[in-house]
Structure formats: C-alpha cells, structure tokens
Design a protein around this motif. Structure first.
Motif, PDB file in Angstrom:
ATOM      1  N   UNK A 194       0.834  -1.197   0.000  1.00 35.01           N
ATOM      2  CA  UNK A 194       0.000   0.000   0.000  1.00 35.01           C
ATOM      3  C   UNK A 194       0.872   1.252   0.000  1.00 35.01           C
ATOM      4  N   UNK A 195       0.282   2.370  -0.403  1.00 31.64           N
ATOM      5  CA  UNK A 195       0.991   3.653  -0.421  1.00 31.64           C
ATOM      6  C   UNK A 195       1.042   4.237   0.982  1.00 31.64           C
ATOM      7  N   UNK A 196       2.064   5.041   1.222  1.00 30.60           N
ATOM      8  CA  UNK A 196       2.180   5.730   2.501  1.00 30.60           C
ATOM      9  C   UNK A 196       1.232   6.922   2.527  1.00 30.60           C
ATOM     10  N   UNK A 197       0.525   7.098   3.634  1.00 30.97           N
ATOM     11  CA  UNK A 197      -0.317   8.278   3.793  1.00 30.97           C
ATOM     12  C   UNK A 197       0.571   9.470   4.135  1.00 30.97           C
ATOM     13  N   UNK A 198       0.012  10.650   4.038  1.00 34.18           N
ATOM     14  CA  UNK A 198       0.755  11.861   4.396  1.00 34.18           C
ATOM     15  C   UNK A 198       1.126  11.832   5.878  1.00 34.18           C
ATOM     16  N   UNK A 199       0.237  11.307   6.708  1.00 29.11           N
ATOM     17  CA  UNK A 199       0.508  11.195   8.142  1.00 29.11           C
ATOM     18  C   UNK A 199       1.689  10.234   8.388  1.00 29.11           C
ATOM     19  N   UNK A 200       1.715   9.102   7.663  1.00 26.86           N
ATOM     20  CA  UNK A 200       2.831   8.159   7.791  1.00 26.86           C
ATOM     21  C   UNK A 200       4.150   8.811   7.386  1.00 26.86           C
ATOM     22  N   UNK A 201       4.128   9.533   6.283  1.00 25.82           N
ATOM     23  CA  UNK A 201       5.359  10.206   5.815  1.00 25.82           C
ATOM     24  C   UNK A 201       5.869  11.188   6.859  1.00 25.82           C
ATOM     25  N   UNK A 202       4.951  11.967   7.419  1.00 22.00           N
ATOM     26  CA  UNK A 202       5.339  12.948   8.425  1.00 22.00           C
ATOM     27  C   UNK A 202       5.909  12.245   9.664  1.00 22.00           C
ATOM     28  N   UNK A 203       5.251  11.174  10.108  1.00 20.84           N
ATOM     29  CA  UNK A 203       5.737  10.431  11.280  1.00 20.84           C
ATOM     30  C   UNK A 203       7.143   9.878  11.028  1.00 20.84           C
ATOM     31  N   UNK A 204       7.397   9.319   9.850  1.00 21.52           N
ATOM     32  CA  UNK A 204       8.710   8.747   9.537  1.00 21.52           C
ATOM     33  C   UNK A 204       9.799   9.811   9.458  1.00 21.52           C
ATOM     34  N   UNK A 205       9.426  11.007   9.066  1.00 19.70           N
ATOM     35  CA  UNK A 205      10.391  12.093   8.891  1.00 19.70           C
ATOM     36  C   UNK A 205      10.618  12.877  10.177  1.00 19.70           C
ATOM     37  N   UNK A 206       9.601  12.946  11.060  1.00 23.60           N
ATOM     38  CA  UNK A 206       9.688  13.806  12.239  1.00 23.60           C
ATOM     39  C   UNK A 206       9.900  13.064  13.559  1.00 23.60           C
ATOM     40  N   UNK A 207       9.521  11.798  13.646  1.00 22.38           N
ATOM     41  CA  UNK A 207       9.666  11.057  14.895  1.00 22.38           C
ATOM     42  C   UNK A 207      11.082  10.504  14.985  1.00 22.38           C
ATOM     43  N   UNK A 208      11.707  10.660  16.155  1.00 21.28           N
ATOM     44  CA  UNK A 208      13.113  10.284  16.315  1.00 21.28           C
ATOM     45  C   UNK A 208      13.294   9.166  17.329  1.00 21.28           C
ATOM     46  N   UNK A 209      14.405   8.449  17.191  1.00 25.58           N
ATOM     47  CA  UNK A 209      14.826   7.417  18.137  1.00 25.58           C
ATOM     48  C   UNK A 209      16.190   7.814  18.685  1.00 25.58           C
ATOM     49  N   UNK A 210      16.556   7.262  19.850  1.00 21.96           N
ATOM     50  CA  UNK A 210      17.829   7.577  20.500  1.00 21.96           C
ATOM     51  C   UNK A 210      18.284   6.367  21.306  1.00 21.96           C
ATOM     52  N   UNK A 211      19.567   6.016  21.168  1.00 24.80           N
ATOM     53  CA  UNK A 211      20.193   4.963  21.966  1.00 24.80           C
ATOM     54  C   UNK A 211      21.473   5.562  22.529  1.00 24.80           C
ATOM     55  N   UNK A 212      21.732   5.358  23.827  1.00 28.66           N
ATOM     56  CA  UNK A 212      22.930   5.921  24.456  1.00 28.66           C
ATOM     57  C   UNK A 212      23.869   4.805  24.901  1.00 28.66           C
ATOM     58  N   UNK A 213      25.136   5.199  25.178  1.00 30.79           N
ATOM     59  CA  UNK A 213      26.127   4.189  25.567  1.00 30.79           C
ATOM     60  C   UNK A 213      26.625   4.324  27.011  1.00 30.79           C
ATOM     61  N   UNK A 214      26.108   5.256  27.766  1.00 26.93           N
ATOM     62  CA  UNK A 214      26.522   5.413  29.162  1.00 26.93           C
ATOM     63  C   UNK A 214      27.799   6.225  29.344  1.00 26.93           C
ATOM     64  N   UNK A 215      28.407   6.659  28.246  1.00 26.54           N
ATOM     65  CA  UNK A 215      29.615   7.498  28.310  1.00 26.54           C
ATOM     66  C   UNK A 215      29.339   8.937  27.880  1.00 26.54           C
ATOM     67  N   UNK A 216      28.136   9.181  27.388  1.00 27.72           N
ATOM     68  CA  UNK A 216      27.820  10.475  26.789  1.00 27.72           C
ATOM     69  C   UNK A 216      27.720  10.374  25.285  1.00 27.72           C
ATOM     70  N   UNK A 217      27.999   9.200  24.730  1.00 25.74           N
ATOM     71  CA  UNK A 217      27.862   8.966  23.300  1.00 25.74           C
ATOM     72  C   UNK A 217      26.482   8.415  22.988  1.00 25.74           C
ATOM     73  N   UNK A 218      26.124   8.428  21.712  1.00 25.46           N
ATOM     74  CA  UNK A 218      24.783   7.984  21.341  1.00 25.46           C
ATOM     75  C   UNK A 218      24.681   7.714  19.849  1.00 25.46           C
ATOM     76  N   UNK A 219      23.528   7.162  19.467  1.00 21.80           N
ATOM     77  CA  UNK A 219      23.090   7.046  18.078  1.00 21.80           C
ATOM     78  C   UNK A 219      21.670   7.593  18.050  1.00 21.80           C
ATOM     79  N   UNK A 220      21.312   8.289  16.975  1.00 20.01           N
ATOM     80  CA  UNK A 220      19.952   8.819  16.871  1.00 20.01           C
ATOM     81  C   UNK A 220      19.613   9.068  15.412  1.00 20.01           C
ATOM     82  N   UNK A 221      18.328   9.169  15.155  1.00 16.11           N
ATOM     83  CA  UNK A 221      17.862   9.443  13.798  1.00 16.11           C
ATOM     84  C   UNK A 221      16.349   9.481  13.767  1.00 16.11           C
ATOM     85  N   UNK A 222      15.798   9.514  12.559  1.00 16.12           N
ATOM     86  CA  UNK A 222      14.352   9.479  12.376  1.00 16.12           C
ATOM     87  C   UNK A 222      13.914   8.042  12.128  1.00 16.12           C
ATOM     88  N   UNK A 223      12.639   7.758  12.338  1.00 16.14           N
ATOM     89  CA  UNK A 223      12.129   6.407  12.117  1.00 16.14           C
ATOM     90  C   UNK A 223      12.395   5.948  10.686  1.00 16.14           C
TER      91      UNK A 223
END
Length: 183
Positions: A11-40
């Motif tokens: 199926x095609x992505x809705x406009x709401x899905x596109x916005x969520x994938x572009x604007x919602x972020x994830x974050x993982x940290x390493x306990x030293x002050x380092x991290x990885x992050x990005x959008x869904x």
C-alpha cells in the motif's frame, strides 16, 4: 515491544505516515555520553543524527564518527532497491520507504522491518554499555536469497561543528565482518 510505525508493503504511505517517519526520532545511548539517533524513516534531518556520536576523551569530546549507512537490497535478478529514507535526484524521500513495514522499540532499542520482493529483513542498532561502539545487525527473517550492499557515510567532525566541516583524519580497518573507525 512498542510499535511506533506499521505499514503494509503493498500500500501507499499516507501523508501522516510520511510525516511520522520524517519527524519522529529514536535515540540509543552508551553510558559514556555517546549515542546514536535518527528518524524512524532513516533520513538524517539534524546535524546530530548518526549511528555513532562517540564520547571521546578531552580535548576531543563528542565526535560524529558514523553519519549513516547507505543500504541497498539487491534482488536475485540484480535490481538494487534503496532501504534508506534519503532523498536523491531520482527519488523523493518517501519513495524509499515503501519497503519499511514496521519500526518498533525492544527494550528501548530500535528495530526496523523491511519487505523486499518477498524477503523480510530486520535491522537492529545496539550500542554496548560504556563503549564507543555501534553494532548494526541485519537479519533475513523470512524468504531469500537477498544481497545487501552497505556503504558507510563518514564525515568525522566535532559534535557541534557544521556538516560541511572538513573531515578529521581517521583510520578505517576491516577484519572479517567487522569494520572499525578510529580518530
């Protein structure tokens, strides 16, 4: 597990899905002050998005080490299908995301699920505690065969520096299936 995005591959992505994938972020940290992050959806929309922002000793501090990984799934007939949420001259951002069927968190760690030509691929990102290391694991869950072409995007720079800052000197080492960047 927390599902943050689910989509049927046919199926095609809705406009709401596109916005969520572009604007919602994830974050993982390493306990030293380092991290990885990005959008869904995988598009790096901020200067601080990347798979490894390492917390290095003084005077270096936080350093962008691995900006992105360009991901192509190569089908048995040789077609290359982009899995990244990047905008290129040939395709808009959302064109690449038609194969992303799920994004979820498992114990706070991000998991992407892609469906390509009847093959289900799972991608996970893990930062071991108190290490400036990132593991990106790709696994074929069902179907196959499928080849993945992965190309690291490296623009090593201080955390607060603009993305057009000249690349810091680094070494890149490959041993078996392990890739190592050192500044």
């Amino acid at each position: 597990m927390d599902n943050l995005f689910t989509h049927r591959a046919d199926t095609s992505l809705s406009e709401e899905d596109r916005r969520r994938l572009f604007e919602t972020e994830w974050l993982v940290t390493n306990g030293l002050g380092g991290y990885a992050s990005g959008t869904l959806g995988g598009a790096p929309t901020r200067v601080f998005h990347g798979y490894l922002i390492a917390a290095l000793p003084t005077p270096l501090g936080r350093t962008m080490m691995l900006n992105d990984v360009l991901e192509l799934a190569v089908t048995s007939d040789g077609r290359a299908i982009s899995l990244n949420g990047l905008e290129t001259e040939e395709h808009e951002y959302a064109d690449h995301l038609q194969h992303l069927t799920n994004f979820r968190l498992d114990a706070g760690l991000p998991i992407w699920t892609y469906e390509v030509e009847g093959v289900t691929i799972e991608k996970r990102v893990v930062l071991p505690h108190r290490q400036n290391t990132t593991y990106i694991n790709y696994r074929v869950v069902s179907g196959g065969p499928l080849k993945l072409q992965l190309r690291p995007a490296v623009n090593m720079r201080p955390h607060e520096a603009p993305v057009n800052t000249p690349v810091e000197p680094y070494t890149f080492t490959v041993r078996d299936h392990n890739y190592e960047l050192k500044s």
